[in-house]
Design an enzyme around this catalytic site. Structure first.
Site, PDB file in Angstrom:
ATOM      1  CG  HIS A 156      18.080  45.209  28.259  1.00  0.00           C
ATOM      2  ND1 HIS A 156      19.303  44.561  28.228  1.00  0.00           N
ATOM      3  CD2 HIS A 156      17.265  44.496  27.426  1.00  0.00           C
ATOM      4  CE1 HIS A 156      19.228  43.509  27.430  1.00  0.00           C
ATOM      5  NE2 HIS A 156      17.992  43.439  26.928  1.00  0.00           N
ATOM      6  CG  HIS A 160      67.399  39.121  47.198  1.00  0.00           C
ATOM      7  ND1 HIS A 160      67.720  40.440  47.363  1.00  0.00           N
ATOM      8  CD2 HIS A 160      68.537  38.510  46.790  1.00  0.00           C
ATOM      9  CE1 HIS A 160      68.993  40.629  47.069  1.00  0.00           C
ATOM     10  NE2 HIS A 160      69.509  39.470  46.716  1.00  0.00           N
ATOM     11  CG  HIS A 175      67.296  45.102  52.210  1.00  0.00           C
ATOM     12  ND1 HIS A 175      66.123  45.101  51.495  1.00  0.00           N
ATOM     13  CD2 HIS A 175      68.148  44.291  51.522  1.00  0.00           C
ATOM     14  CE1 HIS A 175      66.259  44.337  50.425  1.00  0.00           C
ATOM     15  NE2 HIS A 175      67.470  43.838  50.419  1.00  0.00           N
TER      16      HIS A 175
END
EC number: 2.7.1.121
Length: 472
Positions: free
Chosen positions: A9, A170, A432
């Protein structure tokens, strides 16, 4: 590509929201147009359907146009504009119920990052969540499209598979799944035990904790639904690129006892203090560039791992690449930079540290050990953000590397002729880093509470079967 139209507006409010939103833009991935106020100096507050129509037409060179509105007649003007538009353009338009300011900022970040229209709307609808958390209010149910709840079988086709991978789904097999399902023109959801995630996020898939013998279901709807289901079924038949049984651990020739001189390797300290920065766009751009450089690093590490070891080890780092290349991570950091006006480094640390903690708190030991992969990625990205070089210590044979913990990328770069063993105060035999060490022929002991009391140059023996360190 998604472009945005801001309908308000007030001309001042519309321009102000547009000014804020443009701070989110680092490229031309999203255009903004504004239709705010009316051309009546005596009574400028209001909305004009013709202005809305012209604003939409000015950014119609996109796949979709998302219209953000404030209140009342803004919605009526937008709906009227749709009736006035060429049908081909009107078909691209979506009206969004999100709050104007927060929703527009979130939508701009998401659209600029290349997200599709449904994801842009989802992010806009969830834009108040950060403010609710900061004010201590309970979270609202997340607004999502296909991922909010399991999809009814009547609404989508599906395929279910039983996971045969020894260590479940995984990071490495999950990254293959993300890659296999990318690019299909279909809405896709993975479901396990009533929990649903989208398969375009490696982190979401990993946090499902899909174990061996779990049933995983892919639900699909859209033009490529059948092709996506077939690709999922084919990948599952290949055990997501892994053998069904765990490969026998490859140990060094002298695995029972390795001897060498201690080389202390301090864990890199990456704790970043909060710094205020009003240059929101600049900080977001710095982060994007650091992520891109880290992705280049991970591609190089993938190549090195395959040349030095095997495709299985290379898959660790290609998995890191997929994990980092998740637009949700970057978008979350951009939200923090914007909302808290902080540095890229601090925001990135918040996002990845939170993800690391989520992995630490999983009850699956194999997935839990992946926290160090997240911290490896965080460390490498922060190095690029801070333009800091880093080198491994100098080793002379035979050495025993002693540290609190160790990144997989560090283990990859060790010379097994020089480093005979690794002794960690923390760490995990399922990490890992431990997998790479076994392939390299480097012995590793984890969870040695006295490891950091060892002295540089001290001669030690790692007793692998006894899981202990013998000094002297």
């Amino acid at each position: 590509m998604v472009n945005l139209v801001i309908v308000s507006h007030s001309a001042r409010l519309g321009e102000g929201v547009g000014e804020l939103a443009r701070q989110m833009l680092m490229n031309d991935g999203c255009k903004l147009a504004i239709a705010a106020g009316i051309d009546d100096p005596a009574s400028p507050i209001g909305t004009d359907p013709i202005k809305v129509m012209e604003a939409i037409e000015s950014v119609a060179d996109a796949d979709h146009i998302l219209v953000m509105m404030d209140i009342g007649s803004a919605l009526l003007s937008a709906e009227t504009a749709l009736d006035l538009l060429d049908p081909a353009i009107a078909a691209k338009v979506r009206l969004c119920a999100a709050p104007l300011v927060e929703g527009t900022l979130a939508a701009t970040v998401s659209a600029a990052a290349g997200a599709g229209i449904d994801k842009v709307i989802e992010d806009a609808m969830n834009a108040l969540e950060a403010k609710r958390v900061q004010l201590g209010l309970p979270s609202q149910p997340q607004h999502a499209s296909l991922t909010a709840a399991p999809v009814d079988d009547r609404d989508a086709r599906s395929v279910s598979v039983v996971i045969q991978n020894h260590n479940g789904l995984h990071v490495r097999p999950a990254s293959k799944l993300v890659a296999a399902l990318a690019g299909f023109n279909a809405d896709l959801v993975l479901e396990k035990g009533g929990k649903c995630v989208t398969p375009d996020s490696l982190n979401q898939i990993a946090l499902l904790q899909v174990r061996r013998n779990d049933t995983l279901r892919l639900l699909a709807r859209g033009p490529d639904a059948d092709a996506a289901l077939a690709a999922f079924q084919a990948l599952a038949a290949e055990n997501f690129g892994e053998p069904t049984e765990a490969a026998p651990a490859r140990r060094p020739a002298s695995a029972d006892r390795v001897e060498g001189k201690v080389v202390l390797y301090p864990q890199p300290q990456d704790r970043i203090s909060r710094e205020t920065s009003a240059a929101i766009g600049q900080q977001q751009l710095r982060l994007k560039r650091a992520i891109d450089r880290t992705l280049e690093d991970l591609s190089a590490l993938t190549t090195l791992a395959e040349a030095t070891f095997s495709a299985d080890i290379a898959a660790i780092f290609s998995g890191h690449h997929t994990l980092l290349d998740d637009p949700d991570l970057y978008a979350a950091a951009c939200d923090i930079i914007r909302d808290e006006q902080c540095s890229a480094a601090w925001a990135w640390q918040q996002v990845l540290s939170d993800l690391s903690q989520q992995y630490r708190h999983l009850d699956d030991a194999y997935l839990q050990a992946r926290y160090i992969d997240i911290e490896d990625i965080l460390h490498r990205t922060l190095r690029h953000l801070n333009e800091r070089n880093e080198a491994l210590p100098q080793f002379s044979a035979p050495s025993i590397l002693v540290a609190d913990d160790i990144f997989p990328s560090t283990v990859l770069q060790l010379n097994a002729e020089q480093v005979k063993g690794i002794c960690l105060q923390a760490g995990s035999e399922l990490s890992h880093g431990a997998i790479i060490a076994r392939q390299a022929g480097i012995a590793m002991l984890c969870q040695q509470s006295d490891a950091l009391t060892l002295q540089d140059g001290e001669n030690v023996i790692l007793d692998i079967p006894g899981k202990r360190v013998i000094r002297g």
